[in-house]
Scaffold this active site. Structure first.
Site, PDB file in Angstrom:
ATOM      1  N   SER A  14       0.821  -1.224   0.000  1.00  0.00           N
ATOM      2  CA  SER A  14       0.000   0.000   0.000  1.00  0.00           C
ATOM      3  C   SER A  14       0.852   1.271   0.000  1.00  0.00           C
ATOM      4  O   SER A  14       0.470   2.285   0.565  1.00  0.00           O
ATOM      5  CB  SER A  14      -0.928  -0.001   1.217  1.00  0.00           C
ATOM      6  OG  SER A  14      -0.154  -0.052   2.409  1.00  0.00           O
ATOM      7  N   GLY A  15       2.039   1.210  -0.624  1.00  0.00           N
ATOM      8  CA  GLY A  15       2.806   2.434  -0.860  1.00  0.00           C
ATOM      9  C   GLY A  15       2.229   3.162  -2.068  1.00  0.00           C
ATOM     10  O   GLY A  15       1.155   2.811  -2.577  1.00  0.00           O
ATOM     11  N   LYS A  37       1.165  -5.407   4.621  1.00  0.00           N
ATOM     12  CA  LYS A  37       1.738  -6.027   5.824  1.00  0.00           C
ATOM     13  C   LYS A  37       1.311  -5.333   7.110  1.00  0.00           C
ATOM     14  O   LYS A  37       1.045  -5.970   8.110  1.00  0.00           O
ATOM     15  CB  LYS A  37       3.258  -5.996   5.677  1.00  0.00           C
ATOM     16  CG  LYS A  37       3.997  -6.724   6.733  1.00  0.00           C
ATOM     17  CD  LYS A  37       5.330  -7.249   6.275  1.00  0.00           C
ATOM     18  CE  LYS A  37       6.301  -6.235   5.735  1.00  0.00           C
ATOM     19  NZ  LYS A  37       7.597  -6.844   5.408  1.00  0.00           N
ATOM     20  N   ALA A  48       8.869   9.822   2.019  1.00  0.00           N
ATOM     21  CA  ALA A  48       9.610  10.583   1.007  1.00  0.00           C
ATOM     22  C   ALA A  48       9.380  12.075   1.208  1.00  0.00           C
ATOM     23  O   ALA A  48       8.252  12.515   1.386  1.00  0.00           O
ATOM     24  CB  ALA A  48       9.168  10.167  -0.391  1.00  0.00           C
ATOM     25  N   GLN A  49      10.461  12.810   1.178  1.00  0.00           N
ATOM     26  CA  GLN A  49      10.352  14.230   1.504  1.00  0.00           C
ATOM     27  C   GLN A  49      10.604  15.130   0.303  1.00  0.00           C
ATOM     28  O   GLN A  49       9.804  15.998  -0.024  1.00  0.00           O
ATOM     29  CB  GLN A  49      11.385  14.585   2.579  1.00  0.00           C
ATOM     30  CG  GLN A  49      11.259  13.789   3.837  1.00  0.00           C
ATOM     31  CD  GLN A  49      12.470  14.007   4.708  1.00  0.00           C
ATOM     32  OE1 GLN A  49      12.617  15.056   5.330  1.00  0.00           O
ATOM     33  NE2 GLN A  49      13.366  13.047   4.731  1.00  0.00           N
ATOM     34  N   GLY A  50      11.764  14.891  -0.345  1.00  0.00           N
ATOM     35  CA  GLY A  50      12.291  15.846  -1.305  1.00  0.00           C
ATOM     36  C   GLY A  50      11.360  16.237  -2.421  1.00  0.00           C
ATOM     37  O   GLY A  50      11.067  17.416  -2.625  1.00  0.00           O
ATOM     38  N   ARG A 274      23.891  10.450  -7.299  1.00  0.00           N
ATOM     39  CA  ARG A 274      23.931   9.970  -5.914  1.00  0.00           C
ATOM     40  C   ARG A 274      25.122   9.073  -5.597  1.00  0.00           C
ATOM     41  O   ARG A 274      25.757   9.216  -4.564  1.00  0.00           O
ATOM     42  CB  ARG A 274      22.656   9.192  -5.618  1.00  0.00           C
ATOM     43  CG  ARG A 274      21.576  10.106  -5.189  1.00  0.00           C
ATOM     44  CD  ARG A 274      20.493   9.364  -4.505  1.00  0.00           C
ATOM     45  NE  ARG A 274      19.672  10.341  -3.823  1.00  0.00           N
ATOM     46  CZ  ARG A 274      18.438  10.124  -3.421  1.00  0.00           C
ATOM     47  NH1 ARG A 274      17.888   8.954  -3.607  1.00  0.00           N
ATOM     48  NH2 ARG A 274      17.773  11.065  -2.815  1.00  0.00           N
ATOM     49  N   GLU A 366       9.378   0.253  -6.211  1.00  0.00           N
ATOM     50  CA  GLU A 366      10.760  -0.140  -5.882  1.00  0.00           C
ATOM     51  C   GLU A 366      11.025  -1.628  -6.095  1.00  0.00           C
ATOM     52  O   GLU A 366      12.172  -2.040  -6.252  1.00  0.00           O
ATOM     53  CB  GLU A 366      11.051   0.265  -4.428  1.00  0.00           C
ATOM     54  CG  GLU A 366      12.522   0.235  -4.083  1.00  0.00           C
ATOM     55  CD  GLU A 366      12.830   0.889  -2.748  1.00  0.00           C
ATOM     56  OE1 GLU A 366      12.069   1.763  -2.292  1.00  0.00           O
ATOM     57  OE2 GLU A 366      13.858   0.505  -2.147  1.00  0.00           O
TER      58      GLU A 366
HETATM   59  C1  LIG Z   1      13.160   8.505   3.923  1.00  0.00           C
HETATM   60  C2  LIG Z   1      12.921   8.371   2.453  1.00  0.00           C
HETATM   61  C3  LIG Z   1      12.877   9.508   1.646  1.00  0.00           C
HETATM   62  C4  LIG Z   1      12.645   9.379   0.267  1.00  0.00           C
HETATM   63  N1  LIG Z   1      12.549  10.498  -0.496  1.00  0.00           N
HETATM   64  C5  LIG Z   1      12.199  10.365  -1.808  1.00  0.00           C
HETATM   65  C6  LIG Z   1      11.919  11.522  -2.603  1.00  0.00           C
HETATM   66  O1  LIG Z   1      11.983  12.652  -2.123  1.00  0.00           O
HETATM   67  N2  LIG Z   1      11.561  11.340  -3.895  1.00  0.00           N
HETATM   68  C7  LIG Z   1      11.457  10.086  -4.472  1.00  0.00           C
HETATM   69  O2  LIG Z   1      11.109   9.979  -5.643  1.00  0.00           O
HETATM   70  N3  LIG Z   1      11.703   8.981  -3.724  1.00  0.00           N
HETATM   71  C8  LIG Z   1      12.055   9.094  -2.423  1.00  0.00           C
HETATM   72  N4  LIG Z   1      12.274   7.975  -1.674  1.00  0.00           N
HETATM   73  C9  LIG Z   1      12.099   6.663  -2.312  1.00  0.00           C
HETATM   74  C10 LIG Z   1      10.622   6.361  -2.465  1.00  0.00           C
HETATM   75  O3  LIG Z   1       9.887   6.935  -1.427  1.00  0.00           O
HETATM   76  C11 LIG Z   1      10.357   4.865  -2.454  1.00  0.00           C
HETATM   77  O4  LIG Z   1      11.269   4.178  -3.227  1.00  0.00           O
HETATM   78  C12 LIG Z   1       8.985   4.589  -3.022  1.00  0.00           C
HETATM   79  O5  LIG Z   1       8.051   5.400  -2.375  1.00  0.00           O
HETATM   80  C13 LIG Z   1       8.645   3.130  -2.886  1.00  0.00           C
HETATM   81  O6  LIG Z   1       7.268   2.986  -3.111  1.00  0.00           O
HETATM   82  P1  LIG Z   1       6.663   1.551  -3.234  1.00  0.00           P
HETATM   83  O7  LIG Z   1       5.202   1.721  -3.402  1.00  0.00           O
HETATM   84  O8  LIG Z   1       7.393   0.773  -4.250  1.00  0.00           O
HETATM   85  O9  LIG Z   1       7.017   0.866  -1.831  1.00  0.00           O
HETATM   86  P2  LIG Z   1       6.658   1.308  -0.311  1.00  0.00           P
HETATM   87  O10 LIG Z   1       6.179   2.694  -0.226  1.00  0.00           O
HETATM   88  O11 LIG Z   1       7.853   0.925   0.453  1.00  0.00           O
HETATM   89  O12 LIG Z   1       5.451   0.349  -0.004  1.00  0.00           O
HETATM   90  C14 LIG Z   1       5.620  -1.048   0.082  1.00  0.00           C
HETATM   91  C15 LIG Z   1       4.380  -1.634   0.700  1.00  0.00           C
HETATM   92  O13 LIG Z   1       4.452  -3.055   0.646  1.00  0.00           O
HETATM   93  C16 LIG Z   1       4.087  -3.586   1.907  1.00  0.00           C
HETATM   94  N5  LIG Z   1       4.676  -4.926   2.061  1.00  0.00           N
HETATM   95  C17 LIG Z   1       5.962  -5.264   2.242  1.00  0.00           C
HETATM   96  N6  LIG Z   1       6.060  -6.615   2.380  1.00  0.00           N
HETATM   97  C18 LIG Z   1       4.799  -7.099   2.267  1.00  0.00           C
HETATM   98  C19 LIG Z   1       4.234  -8.402   2.337  1.00  0.00           C
HETATM   99  N7  LIG Z   1       4.961  -9.497   2.585  1.00  0.00           N
HETATM  100  N8  LIG Z   1       2.905  -8.541   2.160  1.00  0.00           N
HETATM  101  C20 LIG Z   1       2.101  -7.462   1.960  1.00  0.00           C
HETATM  102  N9  LIG Z   1       2.581  -6.203   1.904  1.00  0.00           N
HETATM  103  C21 LIG Z   1       3.919  -6.028   2.044  1.00  0.00           C
HETATM  104  C22 LIG Z   1       4.585  -2.549   2.893  1.00  0.00           C
HETATM  105  O14 LIG Z   1       3.969  -2.694   4.151  1.00  0.00           O
HETATM  106  C23 LIG Z   1       4.176  -1.270   2.160  1.00  0.00           C
HETATM  107  O15 LIG Z   1       2.825  -0.975   2.344  1.00  0.00           O
HETATM  108  C24 LIG Z   1      12.507   8.084  -0.300  1.00  0.00           C
HETATM  109  C25 LIG Z   1      12.569   6.947   0.507  1.00  0.00           C
HETATM  110  C26 LIG Z   1      12.770   7.079   1.876  1.00  0.00           C
HETATM  111  C27 LIG Z   1      12.829   5.839   2.720  1.00  0.00           C
END
Ligand SMILES: Cc1cc2nc3c(=O)[nH]c(=O)nc-3n(C[C@H](O)[C@H](O)[C@H](O)COP(=O)(O)OP(=O)(O)OC[C@H]3O[C@@H](n4cnc5c(N)ncnc54)[C@H](O)[C@@H]3O)c2cc1C
Length: 402
Positions: A14-15, A37, A48-50, A274, A366
């Site tokens: 749910s990201g 999860k 994510a901030q920037g 980076r 990601e």
């Molecule tokens: C501190 C920080 C600052 C950042 N700043 C930036 C920025 O400014 N700009 C930018 O572009 N990117 C930034 N990033 C990177 C970016 O935020 C992430 O790479 C991106 O948001 C990932 O999104 P996602 O939906 O792929 O995963 P996530 O947002 O990590 O979501 C993954 C989801 O999967 C769930 N999950 C995991 N394992 C399981 C499982 N077994 N079963 C069910 N669910 C599961 C988790 O609980 C979560 O809900 C930053 C990252 C961090 C940590």
């Protein structure tokens, strides 16, 4: 008897990427569930901030954006995915605005910053809580639709069936929940929290970033790429103690902060890609030109006193609040920083519709590889979540209902 549920599309995670996929699948007419999860809010995206990149400046273009991604990846990215990412970026921004995200504006236009590796100002921000604003908007839009939330139900296993996929989840009571779905979107993020724990290092990541869903897909036989390429954020917080592992937004450097060694000398281009900036810091410390934090950790200075107060107030208020709460004012003194484990550059191989090497199994955000090659630029991950989350959701809905 285990509970059994059935949907057209099941999204895991749910990201930003999972929510973008779920919303798009639902709007394309599919019945959708999001299994995650923890709570729906817990993810890296909301930290994510920037900001988020899109070529919206007058001197910019999607082609120029693509060129910067290609160069920053050291020509290792998948060109087709890069072109999709950058050409659909402006539409993704307008889609987010339609959902209620209010990007910071300046003089009637967007407030754009230049991030590391970029040749133009291209980073849109919502103050310094961009990820929070985006995930709140996506979540609210999903919640008012007809989708089902399966929070606190991690994916444990996945298998192919005659009609699609069967996912096995575990609920809070430790019971098994089976979910049948015609198509599945994997959006479970990266693995840097677990990786940092195993290395005994700090990480910027949320505790849910443990990578087991990637492993489930690999065990099924899905192809992956660049999984060994993990990214260090050049500017982890090194002091005060409440900021250890905090990712100091790259926008500090976009708004004038520079990296300095123990002698107060600039030793690298603070707005380089980076991997280059992180490596330069490690090298400087190894050359004996670093400084030590009060608890004995290696660091260099990030001279944040060069940021204009007006810029800091608009674009870095959260960072200022956090540091000031720890007794340090970044506008009055340089802060201490050192690279910290941050991002999984590689992931599952996907095509233009975010389909993995398995039919009906999609991956976005990601957990997927190729868009950034071996070195991601800041601001392109939130963008990837939106662009490929939308593509994955639409394609998964279409295939499920075909
Ligand atoms: C501190 C920080 C600052 C950042 N700043 C930036 C920025 O400014 N700009 C930018 O572009 N990117 C930034 N990033 C990177 C970016 O935020 C992430 O790479 C991106 O948001 C990932 O999104 P996602 O939906 O792929 O995963 P996530 O947002 O990590 O979501 C993954 C989801 O999967 C769930 N999950 C995991 N394992 C399981 C499982 N077994 N079963 C069910 N669910 C599961 C988790 O609980 C979560 O809900 C930053 C990252 C961090 C940590």
């Amino acid at each position: 008897m285990p509970t059994a549920l059935s949907f057209d599309v099941l999204v895991i995670g749910s990201g930003a990427s999972g929510l973008a996929a779920a919303l798009s699948a639902e709007r394309a007419g599919a019945s959708v569930a999001v299994a995650t999860k923890g709570s729906l809010q817990s993810c890296n995206s909301s930290k994510a901030q920037g900001g988020i990149q899109a070529a919206l400046g007058e001197d910019d273009s999607p082609e120029q954006h693509a060129e910067d991604v290609w160069k920053s990846s050291h020509e290792t990215a998948n060109r087709e995915l890069v072109e999709i990412l950058t050409s659909e970026a402006p539409a993704a921004i307008h889609w987010l605005e339609g959902l209620g995200v209010q990007f910071t504006r300046d003089n009637g236009g967007y407030r754009l910053a230049r991030c590391g590796g970029a040749s133009r100002k291209r980073l849109l921000q919502v103050g310094d809580r961009t990820g929070h604003a985006i995930t709140v908007a996506l979540r609210e839009a999903f919640e008012v639709g007809g989708g089902t939330e399966l929070a606190h139900q991690p994916l444990r296993s996945l298998e192919q069936t005659q009609t699609g996929w069967r996912a096995t989840l575990e609920n809070k009571a430790g019971e098994t929940v089976h979910v049948d779905a015609a198509t599945v979107v994997l959006a479970a993020g990266g693995r840097c929290y677990r990786e940092a724990q195993e290395r005994g290092e700090l990480s910027t990541n949320h505790p849910g970033a443990t990578g087991e869903v990637t492993q489930i897909a690999l065990d099924l036989g899905a192809e992956a790429r660049d999984l060994d390429a993990l990214q260090y954020h050049p500017n982890g917080g090194a002091w005060p103690a409440n900021m250890l592992g905090y990712s100091i937004p790259e926008t500090t450097r976009a708004y004038g902060a520079v990296l300095l060694n123990a002698d107060g000398e600039e030793f690298t281009d603070s707005l380089g890609p980076r991997d280059a900036v992180a490596q330069a810091i490690v090298d400087e410390v190894e050359r004996g030109k670093g400084v030590e934090t009060p608890d004995g950790r290696p660091a260099v200075y990030l001279d944040t006193t060069r940021i204009a107060e007006a810029d800091a107030e608009v674009s870095l208020p959260y960072m200022l609040r956090r540091y000031r709460a720890g007794g340090i004012d970044p506008l009055a003194e340089p802060i201490l920083t050192y690279p910290v484990l941050h991002y999984q550059n590689g992931g599952l191989v996907i095509d233009a519709n975010a389909e993995t090497t398995f039919e009906g199994l999609y991956a976005c955000g990601e957990i997927a590889g190729g868009t950034h090659g071996r070195n991601r630029m800041m601001g392109n991950s939130l963008l990837e979540c939106c662009v490929f989350g939308r593509r994955a959701g639409r394609a998964a809905a279409e295939k499920a209902r075909a």
